[in-house]
Design an enzyme around this catalytic site. Structure first.
Site, short mmCIF file in Angstrom:
data_model
loop_
_atom_site.label_atom_id
_atom_site.label_comp_id
_atom_site.label_asym_id
_atom_site.label_seq_id
_atom_site.Cartn_x
_atom_site.Cartn_y
_atom_site.Cartn_z
N GLY A 132 2.00 -9.19 -12.21
CA GLY A 132 1.32 -9.94 -13.27
C GLY A 132 2.19 -10.00 -14.51
O GLY A 132 2.84 -9.02 -14.87
N ARG A 169 -36.38 -22.68 -9.25
CA ARG A 169 -36.21 -23.65 -8.18
C ARG A 169 -37.38 -23.58 -7.20
O ARG A 169 -37.73 -22.51 -6.72
CB ARG A 169 -34.90 -23.32 -7.44
CG ARG A 169 -34.66 -24.13 -6.20
CD ARG A 169 -34.39 -25.55 -6.55
NE ARG A 169 -33.89 -26.32 -5.43
CZ ARG A 169 -33.68 -27.61 -5.51
NH1 ARG A 169 -33.92 -28.27 -6.63
NH2 ARG A 169 -33.21 -28.27 -4.47
N SER A 183 0.83 -1.21 0.00
CA SER A 183 0.00 0.00 0.00
C SER A 183 0.87 1.26 0.00
O SER A 183 0.56 2.23 -0.68
CB SER A 183 -0.91 0.01 1.24
OG SER A 183 -1.78 -1.09 1.19
N THR A 204 -8.20 -5.87 -2.90
CA THR A 204 -6.80 -5.64 -2.50
C THR A 204 -5.97 -5.00 -3.61
O THR A 204 -5.26 -4.03 -3.36
CB THR A 204 -6.16 -6.99 -2.08
OG1 THR A 204 -6.89 -7.50 -0.97
CG2 THR A 204 -4.71 -6.83 -1.71
N GLU A 258 -4.92 -3.00 -7.11
CA GLU A 258 -5.25 -1.62 -7.55
C GLU A 258 -5.59 -0.74 -6.34
O GLU A 258 -6.40 0.17 -6.42
CB GLU A 258 -6.42 -1.63 -8.55
CG GLU A 258 -6.00 -1.97 -9.96
CD GLU A 258 -4.90 -1.05 -10.49
OE1 GLU A 258 -4.97 0.16 -10.26
OE2 GLU A 258 -3.96 -1.57 -11.11
N GLY A 290 -26.97 -26.03 -2.87
CA GLY A 290 -25.88 -26.94 -3.26
C GLY A 290 -25.46 -26.73 -4.70
O GLY A 290 -24.27 -26.82 -5.03
C1 LIG Z 1 -3.34 -11.31 -7.39
C2 LIG Z 1 -2.58 -10.05 -7.24
C3 LIG Z 1 -2.11 -9.40 -8.37
C4 LIG Z 1 -1.36 -8.24 -8.24
N1 LIG Z 1 -0.80 -7.64 -9.35
C5 LIG Z 1 0.07 -6.61 -9.20
C6 LIG Z 1 0.78 -6.09 -10.33
O1 LIG Z 1 0.63 -6.55 -11.45
N2 LIG Z 1 1.65 -5.08 -10.11
C7 LIG Z 1 1.85 -4.54 -8.87
O2 LIG Z 1 2.64 -3.62 -8.75
N3 LIG Z 1 1.20 -5.02 -7.79
C8 LIG Z 1 0.33 -6.04 -7.92
N4 LIG Z 1 -0.34 -6.55 -6.81
C9 LIG Z 1 -0.04 -6.01 -5.49
C10 LIG Z 1 -1.19 -5.23 -4.89
O3 LIG Z 1 -1.31 -3.99 -5.51
C11 LIG Z 1 -0.96 -5.14 -3.39
O4 LIG Z 1 -1.15 -6.42 -2.85
C12 LIG Z 1 -1.84 -4.14 -2.71
O5 LIG Z 1 -1.47 -2.84 -3.05
C13 LIG Z 1 -1.86 -4.28 -1.19
O6 LIG Z 1 -0.58 -4.31 -0.68
P1 LIG Z 1 -0.12 -5.44 0.35
O7 LIG Z 1 -0.46 -6.75 -0.24
O8 LIG Z 1 1.31 -5.19 0.68
O9 LIG Z 1 -1.03 -5.21 1.61
P2 LIG Z 1 -0.71 -4.26 2.86
O10 LIG Z 1 -0.48 -2.89 2.39
O11 LIG Z 1 0.34 -4.87 3.71
O12 LIG Z 1 -2.09 -4.33 3.61
C14 LIG Z 1 -2.43 -5.41 4.51
C15 LIG Z 1 -3.61 -4.98 5.37
O13 LIG Z 1 -3.23 -3.86 6.14
C16 LIG Z 1 -4.19 -2.84 6.03
N5 LIG Z 1 -3.52 -1.54 6.05
C17 LIG Z 1 -2.41 -1.14 5.38
N6 LIG Z 1 -2.15 0.14 5.64
C18 LIG Z 1 -3.11 0.59 6.47
C19 LIG Z 1 -3.39 1.84 7.09
N7 LIG Z 1 -2.66 2.93 6.85
N8 LIG Z 1 -4.46 1.94 7.88
C20 LIG Z 1 -5.26 0.86 8.11
N9 LIG Z 1 -5.03 -0.34 7.55
C21 LIG Z 1 -3.98 -0.48 6.75
C22 LIG Z 1 -4.86 -3.05 4.68
O14 LIG Z 1 -6.19 -2.55 4.71
C23 LIG Z 1 -4.82 -4.56 4.54
O15 LIG Z 1 -5.98 -5.10 5.12
C24 LIG Z 1 -1.12 -7.70 -6.94
C25 LIG Z 1 -1.63 -8.34 -5.83
C26 LIG Z 1 -2.34 -9.50 -5.95
C27 LIG Z 1 -2.82 -10.19 -4.71
#
Ligand SMILES: Cc1cc2nc3c(=O)[nH]c(=O)nc-3n(C[C@H](O)[C@H](O)[C@H](O)COP(=O)(O)OP(=O)(O)OC[C@H]3O[C@@H](n4cnc5c(N)ncnc54)[C@H](O)[C@@H]3O)c2cc1C
Length: 779
Positions: free
Chosen positions: A319, A464, A286, A567, A569, A546
């Protein structure tokens, strides 16, 4: 126990038979019930009959199923010629049986029958009807005639890009694009998804948003229309398509210069050059401002050195990385050494200009990682396994200076950093702001996915059948109040979010729209639309029982694939904080001539006066026309938003005035801030829905949309009614009336439910077969 014999002494027991049968069929007779029956029947029976009765009432030796069935047979045979329409209770039935048998009961026995029925506490009429119920008739399969033209609704929903949407739907209806009959091996799935993406590129659909000079159509609105219509199909294809053309291509388009466009976009659009958008790192998802990959400029060679300083700084989740990508847009901290001809490592002094984007080749033509590049597969995921997400680490990988995507910051020929935006933070957020297309697209795709789930669940619900009144066809589950309450508000939500995402996509495509505002709206609408989809898909799955659990009916894939929409974007909760920050800064700007604290007092006072004087919710009116008034809904949504904005501004102001660090102050008000963002986005969604209703030609279509908008608004008010009650805006009787109105509207819209989902025009092969009765036929 002996069986009832329709001859001899047993005939005396005939009028009591329905009662005895029902008493046993309902469960085990209690000692009290046995005593009651014995007392009530005793004096009317011969000694022999009494003995027989006692044997039938012995809790130690209850009748066997065969004996109960025999009793039922006698009742039904004797009652065969009774007037079928007659609503009988058990006592009446007993009397009529005796009449039919030619041995009518006397007055005292009739009285005993009535008293016995009352003492047993059964609903006699229902019990009698069930006793005599013939086989259930075949249900009439017909749904009511649609009250509006389905094609007209589809045309309204398709809007501006109707032809493009039809083209994509036709494609999805082809055999080549058919859904997988079951999950397949990961590599096979990935190759298949690549093939489909190639087929889309071959039709020119990937490059639609690119400029015409590089083979595109310069039409971002059409590109999003393709993306979200594709979301009726395999979401892995949607995401692969989005990564290649929207994220990777979009980063070059938005952050690069014309040379970058000319050099790369034709091959990106044709998929000759598969690529990645490598922003997230294992340590920072994030919080991308604190990414740790570095790109250090080296004057001597005029190159950047891209490096992963430690394992947590590797790019993660990327990706297209695990298998197909050859070039990546890599987001890294730009470091420029201060001294001429030096590198940071040699001299230690350097300028840090924040996160920038660089084009880094990651694989050669042979498909193998290039020197200095390590790639790992992320592994098997909950869903979207047709997309090859991977991890990338860089070991001092050299790229030419020209590989910096330099729209917002560049290194000049003298090796100095130049940017039209001086501040690092502003530059960074401006840069990210250009990439909101991904959020707009994901929000739109989420709405499409919920339409698929709803179309399957609602069509299934209309077919159904479970339970029903005795002797009548079983009832379609969609005719049950609770089933309607589960699905109809979700259907209304799909329409609500439909209009919101279409408006958002239009704004995004409109270059004259305020980009910062679009960014905030994209964050908020993406969060609420994706969460709604996740909840809606789960509800739809459960509503199909089911059958919903079978892979072929699509919920398994829809659930697994849309889950991550909350999660990627941008994590939804983090996005909502972005929304509230933007609202607060706008609030501050708007009233910069007043001190915030005074302003808050002013606004709260004003709001309080308004509630007292003209809050339409404080009247005691609970009639439907009042509760369905769009103005009423708009007033409530606006009040909640304004009130939350004013109160959270006051709380923050107080903390900041007391000298609290702003990070801590925001954290102490985080829940409040998220509530404000939700309230804001819901108000925006309602406005868009009401605008769409107003824009529709008056008639059945506009009327249906109006009722859907009212249902959605009241359902949201009901969900959050505690807040309005807490704030004295709504009173208890009104809150209860809102609940009733949600039920009433859900019931009223039920006959329109199938046409309303048919209007989504989901290609038949992408709906669960149960939507058409396949797998649940009678024959
Ligand atoms: C299937 C998949 C495809 C993806 N594809 C790409 C891609 O092509 N390119 C790319 O760059 N990225 C990609 N991503 C990454 C994606 O953008 C990140 O997973 C996303 O931005 C979240 O980051 P994180 O997983 O580190 O979660 P974290 O940031 O660690 O968040 C974990 C939890 O902590 C909470 N949290 C974090 N900060 C705060 C805050 N300040 N206050 C309160 N709660 C907070 C969040 O709400 C969340 O519930 C992909 C992810 C997945 C799962």
């Amino acid at each position: 126990m002996t069986e009832f014999s329709p001859r001899g002494d047993d005939r005396q027991l005939l009028p009591f038979l329905p009662m005895i049968y029902v008493a046993w069929a309902d469960g085990v007779l209690s000692a009290d019930e046995v005593t009651t029956i014995t007392e009530q029947t005793g004096e009317h029976l011969t000694v022999e009959c009494r003995k027989r009765l006692a044997s039938w009432l012995d809790p130690e030796s209850p009748p066997s199923p065969r004996q109960l069935a025999a009793m039922l047979r006698v009742v039904r045979t004797t009652a065969r010629d009774l007037d079928a329409d007659h609503r009988l209770n058990l006592a009446d039935l007993g009397r009529r049986l005796a009449d039919a048998d030619g041995s009518p009961v006397d007055g005292a026995t009739g009285q005993a029958l009535a008293e016995l029925e009352a003492a047993l506490g059964v609903v006699g009429e229902e019990a009698a009807a069930e006793l005599l119920a013939p086989e259930r008739p075949e249900p009439e399969a017909e749904e009511p005639e649609p009250q509006f033209a389905v094609e007209a609704m589809t045309a309204l929903l398709d809007g501006e890009h109707a032809a493009t949407r039809r083209q994509v739907r036709d494609l999805l209806a082809e055999d080549d694009f058919a859904p997988l009959p079951r999950p397949i091996a990961t590599d096979e799935h990935r190759d298949r998804v690549l093939e489909r993406t190639q087929a889309l590129a071959d039709r020119g659909l990937g490059a639609l948003s690119f400029p015409e000079e590089v083979g595109g159509a310069g039409d971002v609105g059409r590109f999003i229309a393709v993306f979200d219509t594709l979301a009726y199909g395999d979401l892995s294809v949607v995401v692969k398509f989005g990564v290649q053309f929207g994220l990777f291509g979009g980063s070059i388009l938005q952050l690069g210069n014309e040379q970058h466009h000319r050099r790369y976009l034709p091959e990106v659009g044709s998929l000759a050059l598969p690529g990645c958008f490598a922003m997230s790192e294992t340590g920072h998802g994030s919080n991308v401002r604190d990414l740790e990959t570095t790109a250090t400029y080296e004057r001597a060679s005029d190159e950047f050195v891209v490096h992963t300083p430690h394992p947590l700084a590797r790019k993660d989740w990327i990706g297209n990385a695990a298998r197909h990508g050859r070039l990546a847009t890599v987001f890294a901290q730009l470091v420029v050494p201060v001294e001429e001809g030096s590198s940071e490592e040699e001299h230690g002094e350097a300028e840090h200009h924040g996160v920038h984007a660089f084009l880094v080749p990651i694989r050669g033509d042979d498909g193998q990682p290039l020197p200095g590049i390590s790639i790992e597969d992320c592994g098997y995921k909950e869903g979207l396994n047709g997309v090859d997400n991977g991890r990338i680490a860089f070991d001092r990988v050299r790229i030419p200076r020209q590989n910096l995507l330099d729209r917002f910051g560049r290194i000049d020929d003298d090796g100095r950093y130049q940017s039209p935006i001086p501040g690092d933070a502003k530059r960074f957020f401006t840069m990210l702001g250009t990439l909101v297309g991904g959020r707009v697209s994901v929000a739109s795709a989420a709405v499409a996915a919920s339409k698929v789930a709803l179309a399957t669940a609602i069509r299934y619900g209309a077919r159904r059948r479970q339970f029903g009144p005795a002797g009548e066809a079983e009832v379609a589950i969609l005719d049950y109040q609770v089933h309607q309450r589960r699905l109809m508000p979700r259907l209304a939500a799909a329409y609500a979010h439909h209009f919101a995402v279409r408006w958002l996509a239009g704004r995004y495509a409109d270059e004259s729209a305020d980009a910062r505002e679009t960014e905030t709206l994209a964050a908020g609408i993406k969060a609420l639309a994706t969460w709604e989809t996740i909840d809606s898909v789960q509800t739809c799955r459960e509503c199909c029982g089911g059958q919903g659990y079978l892979w072929v009916n699509r919920f398994a894939a829809l659930k697994a694939d849309t889950d991550v929409f909350a999660t990627f974007e941008g994590d939804n909760t983090v996005l909502l904080q972005l929304v509230s920050r933007a609202l607060l800064s706008e609030y501050k700007k708007r009233f910069s001539d007043m001190k915030t604290y005074d302003l808050v007092g002013f606004l709260i006072g004003k709001a309080a006066t308004e509630i007292g004087e003209k809050n339409p919710w404080t009247t005691h009116r609970t009639a439907s026309d009042h509760l369905r008034d769009p103005e009423l809904h708009a007033a409530a949504f606006r009040y909640r938003e304004q009130s939350l904005l004013a109160s959270v501004a006051r709380r923050l102001k107080k903390r900041l005035d007391d000298g609290m660090d702003s990070f801590v102050a925001f954290n102490q008000c985080q829940d409040h801030l998220v509530a404000l963002s939700r309230a804001h986005v819901e108000r925006v969604v309602l406005d868009r829905f009401q605008e769409a209703v107003a824009a529709a030609e008056p008639g059945p279509l506009a009327d249906t949309l109006g009722r859907l908008a009212a249902l959605w608004a009241l359902w949201r008010i009901e969900k959050d009614v505690g807040w309005w009650l807490e704030n004295g805006y709504v009173e208890g009787n009104k809150a209860a009336a809102v609940r009733d109105e949600v039920l009433a509207l859900s019931a009223e819209l039920r006959p329109l439910a199938v046409p309303l989902v048919d209007a989504f025009a989901v290609p038949r092969q992408w709906l669960g077969p149960i939507a058409f009765g396949v797998g649940t036929e009678r024959v």
